[in-house]
Write a protein that holds these residues in place. Structure first.
Motif, PDB file in Angstrom:
ATOM      1  N   GLN A 130       0.858  -1.177   0.000  1.00 43.36           N
ATOM      2  CA  GLN A 130       0.000   0.000   0.000  1.00 43.36           C
ATOM      3  C   GLN A 130       0.893   1.225   0.000  1.00 43.36           C
ATOM      4  O   GLN A 130       1.722   1.397   0.898  1.00 43.36           O
ATOM      5  N   MET A 131       0.715   2.078  -0.987  1.00 43.30           N
ATOM      6  CA  MET A 131       1.559   3.254  -1.152  1.00 43.30           C
ATOM      7  C   MET A 131       0.696   4.508  -1.033  1.00 43.30           C
ATOM      8  O   MET A 131      -0.216   4.710  -1.844  1.00 43.30           O
ATOM      9  N   ASN A 132       0.965   5.320  -0.031  1.00 43.36           N
ATOM     10  CA  ASN A 132       0.235   6.561   0.204  1.00 43.36           C
ATOM     11  C   ASN A 132       1.168   7.754   0.074  1.00 43.36           C
ATOM     12  O   ASN A 132       2.396   7.615   0.113  1.00 43.36           O
ATOM     13  N   SER A 133       0.585   8.921  -0.067  1.00 40.34           N
ATOM     14  CA  SER A 133       1.363  10.170  -0.168  1.00 40.34           C
ATOM     15  C   SER A 133       2.476  10.033  -1.196  1.00 40.34           C
ATOM     16  O   SER A 133       3.638  10.372  -0.936  1.00 40.34           O
ATOM     17  N   LEU A 134       2.123   9.542  -2.342  1.00 44.75           N
ATOM     18  CA  LEU A 134       3.123   9.277  -3.374  1.00 44.75           C
ATOM     19  C   LEU A 134       3.770  10.556  -3.883  1.00 44.75           C
ATOM     20  O   LEU A 134       3.127  11.615  -3.960  1.00 44.75           O
ATOM     21  N   LYS A 135       5.045  10.429  -4.213  1.00 43.33           N
ATOM     22  CA  LYS A 135       5.849  11.555  -4.693  1.00 43.33           C
ATOM     23  C   LYS A 135       6.389  11.225  -6.084  1.00 43.33           C
ATOM     24  O   LYS A 135       6.527  10.046  -6.431  1.00 43.33           O
ATOM     25  N   PRO A 136       6.726  12.235  -6.869  1.00 41.90           N
ATOM     26  CA  PRO A 136       7.301  11.967  -8.193  1.00 41.90           C
ATOM     27  C   PRO A 136       8.531  11.049  -8.121  1.00 41.90           C
ATOM     28  O   PRO A 136       8.740  10.245  -9.039  1.00 41.90           O
ATOM     29  N   GLU A 137       9.304  11.155  -7.058  1.00 41.78           N
ATOM     30  CA  GLU A 137      10.498  10.321  -6.941  1.00 41.78           C
ATOM     31  C   GLU A 137      10.176   8.856  -6.643  1.00 41.78           C
ATOM     32  O   GLU A 137      11.074   8.017  -6.626  1.00 41.78           O
ATOM     33  N   ASP A 138       8.918   8.524  -6.418  1.00 42.76           N
ATOM     34  CA  ASP A 138       8.508   7.127  -6.284  1.00 42.76           C
ATOM     35  C   ASP A 138       8.292   6.464  -7.642  1.00 42.76           C
ATOM     36  O   ASP A 138       8.056   5.261  -7.712  1.00 42.76           O
ATOM     37  N   THR A 139       8.361   7.249  -8.700  1.00 44.03           N
ATOM     38  CA  THR A 139       8.193   6.704 -10.048  1.00 44.03           C
ATOM     39  C   THR A 139       9.279   5.683 -10.351  1.00 44.03           C
ATOM     40  O   THR A 139      10.474   5.970 -10.219  1.00 44.03           O
ATOM     41  N   ALA A 140       8.848   4.477 -10.725  1.00 46.01           N
ATOM     42  CA  ALA A 140       9.787   3.391 -10.984  1.00 46.01           C
ATOM     43  C   ALA A 140       9.013   2.156 -11.436  1.00 46.01           C
ATOM     44  O   ALA A 140       7.779   2.134 -11.372  1.00 46.01           O
ATOM     45  N   VAL A 141       9.753   1.160 -11.878  1.00 46.19           N
ATOM     46  CA  VAL A 141       9.177  -0.170 -12.061  1.00 46.19           C
ATOM     47  C   VAL A 141       9.329  -0.899 -10.730  1.00 46.19           C
ATOM     48  O   VAL A 141      10.435  -0.967 -10.184  1.00 46.19           O
ATOM     49  N   TYR A 142       8.222  -1.416 -10.231  1.00 38.29           N
ATOM     50  CA  TYR A 142       8.206  -2.108  -8.944  1.00 38.29           C
ATOM     51  C   TYR A 142       8.192  -3.622  -9.180  1.00 38.29           C
ATOM     52  O   TYR A 142       7.395  -4.126  -9.966  1.00 38.29           O
ATOM     53  N   TYR A 143       9.076  -4.303  -8.457  1.00 41.05           N
ATOM     54  CA  TYR A 143       9.231  -5.741  -8.598  1.00 41.05           C
ATOM     55  C   TYR A 143       8.908  -6.451  -7.287  1.00 41.05           C
ATOM     56  O   TYR A 143       9.328  -6.014  -6.210  1.00 41.05           O
ATOM     57  N   CYS A 144       8.219  -7.562  -7.404  1.00 36.84           N
ATOM     58  CA  CYS A 144       7.952  -8.419  -6.259  1.00 36.84           C
ATOM     59  C   CYS A 144       9.037  -9.492  -6.183  1.00 36.84           C
ATOM     60  O   CYS A 144       9.529  -9.977  -7.215  1.00 36.84           O
ATOM     61  N   ASN A 145       9.392  -9.866  -4.966  1.00 32.00           N
ATOM     62  CA  ASN A 145      10.426 -10.869  -4.744  1.00 32.00           C
ATOM     63  C   ASN A 145       9.988 -11.817  -3.645  1.00 32.00           C
ATOM     64  O   ASN A 145       9.402 -11.400  -2.643  1.00 32.00           O
TER      65      ASN A 145
ATOM     66  N   THR B   4      15.186 -17.803  -4.847  1.00 34.71           N
ATOM     67  CA  THR B   4      14.532 -16.505  -4.979  1.00 34.71           C
ATOM     68  C   THR B   4      13.777 -16.444  -6.282  1.00 34.71           C
ATOM     69  O   THR B   4      14.202 -17.013  -7.296  1.00 34.71           O
ATOM     70  N   TYR B   5      12.649 -15.792  -6.243  1.00 35.39           N
ATOM     71  CA  TYR B   5      11.814 -15.593  -7.425  1.00 35.39           C
ATOM     72  C   TYR B   5      11.525 -14.101  -7.574  1.00 35.39           C
ATOM     73  O   TYR B   5      11.394 -13.379  -6.581  1.00 35.39           O
ATOM     74  N   TRP B   6      11.406 -13.693  -8.839  1.00 37.88           N
ATOM     75  CA  TRP B   6      11.094 -12.296  -9.155  1.00 37.88           C
ATOM     76  C   TRP B   6       9.867 -12.227 -10.047  1.00 37.88           C
ATOM     77  O   TRP B   6       9.673 -13.083 -10.917  1.00 37.88           O
ATOM     78  N   GLY B   7       9.083 -11.196  -9.844  1.00 41.56           N
ATOM     79  CA  GLY B   7       8.019 -10.892 -10.773  1.00 41.56           C
ATOM     80  C   GLY B   7       8.575 -10.155 -11.975  1.00 41.56           C
ATOM     81  O   GLY B   7       9.754  -9.791 -12.023  1.00 41.56           O
ATOM     82  N   GLN B   8       7.709  -9.890 -12.932  1.00 42.00           N
ATOM     83  CA  GLN B   8       8.142  -9.242 -14.174  1.00 42.00           C
ATOM     84  C   GLN B   8       8.233  -7.730 -14.029  1.00 42.00           C
ATOM     85  O   GLN B   8       8.818  -7.069 -14.888  1.00 42.00           O
ATOM     86  N   GLY B   9       7.663  -7.201 -12.954  1.00 43.79           N
ATOM     87  CA  GLY B   9       7.708  -5.767 -12.723  1.00 43.79           C
ATOM     88  C   GLY B   9       6.452  -5.063 -13.214  1.00 43.79           C
ATOM     89  O   GLY B   9       5.797  -5.510 -14.157  1.00 43.79           O
ATOM     90  N   ILE B  10       6.136  -3.963 -12.550  1.00 46.83           N
ATOM     91  CA  ILE B  10       4.973  -3.163 -12.933  1.00 46.83           C
ATOM     92  C   ILE B  10       5.313  -1.688 -12.759  1.00 46.83           C
ATOM     93  O   ILE B  10       5.971  -1.297 -11.800  1.00 46.83           O
ATOM     94  N   GLN B  11       4.848  -0.887 -13.717  1.00 52.43           N
ATOM     95  CA  GLN B  11       5.194   0.532 -13.727  1.00 52.43           C
ATOM     96  C   GLN B  11       4.298   1.313 -12.768  1.00 52.43           C
ATOM     97  O   GLN B  11       3.075   1.146 -12.773  1.00 52.43           O
TER      98      GLN B  11
END
Length: 117
Positions: free
Chosen positions: A83-98, A105-112
């Protein structure tokens, strides 16, 4: 075969919220013993840890997201959340689950995730 599939990303204005999900698939796979984590990678930067949650529920957050992001898990649903609140421009990224357990270890494909007005 184990897969981690992220969902919930997208475009949000600064100050807004998003909720990411990471669903694990695989008929005999369980996340019970795994440490689940979220990482992110912004353009031109290295992948960095955002938050982790142990199999026992202990959490740890990167300093830039403390107090704004919350990681959780539902073992029965084989799903981790961010859960991401009070988002800032610097939070912009591809987010990966691990998912990590000992030497596995397993990785997801990432989400923008894009934070912009």
């Amino acid at each position: 075969q184990v897969q981690l599939v992220e969902s919930g990303g997208g475009l949000v204005q600064p100050g807004g919220s998003l909720s990411l999900s990471c669903a694990a698939s695989g008929s005999i796979f369980t996340i019970y013993g795994y440490t689940m984590g979220w990482y992110r990678q912004a353009p031109g930067k290295q992948r960095e840890l955002v938050a982790v949650i142990s199999s026992g529920g202990s959490t740890n957050y990167a300093d830039p997201v403390k107090g704004r992001f919350t990681i959780s898990r539902d073992n029965a649903k084989k799903t981790a959340y961010l859960q991401m609140n009070s988002l800032k421009p610097e939070d912009t990224a591809v987010y990966y689950c691990n998912a990590a357990y000992q030497y596995t270890t397993y990785w997801g494909q990432g989400i923008q995730v894009t934070v912009s007005s």
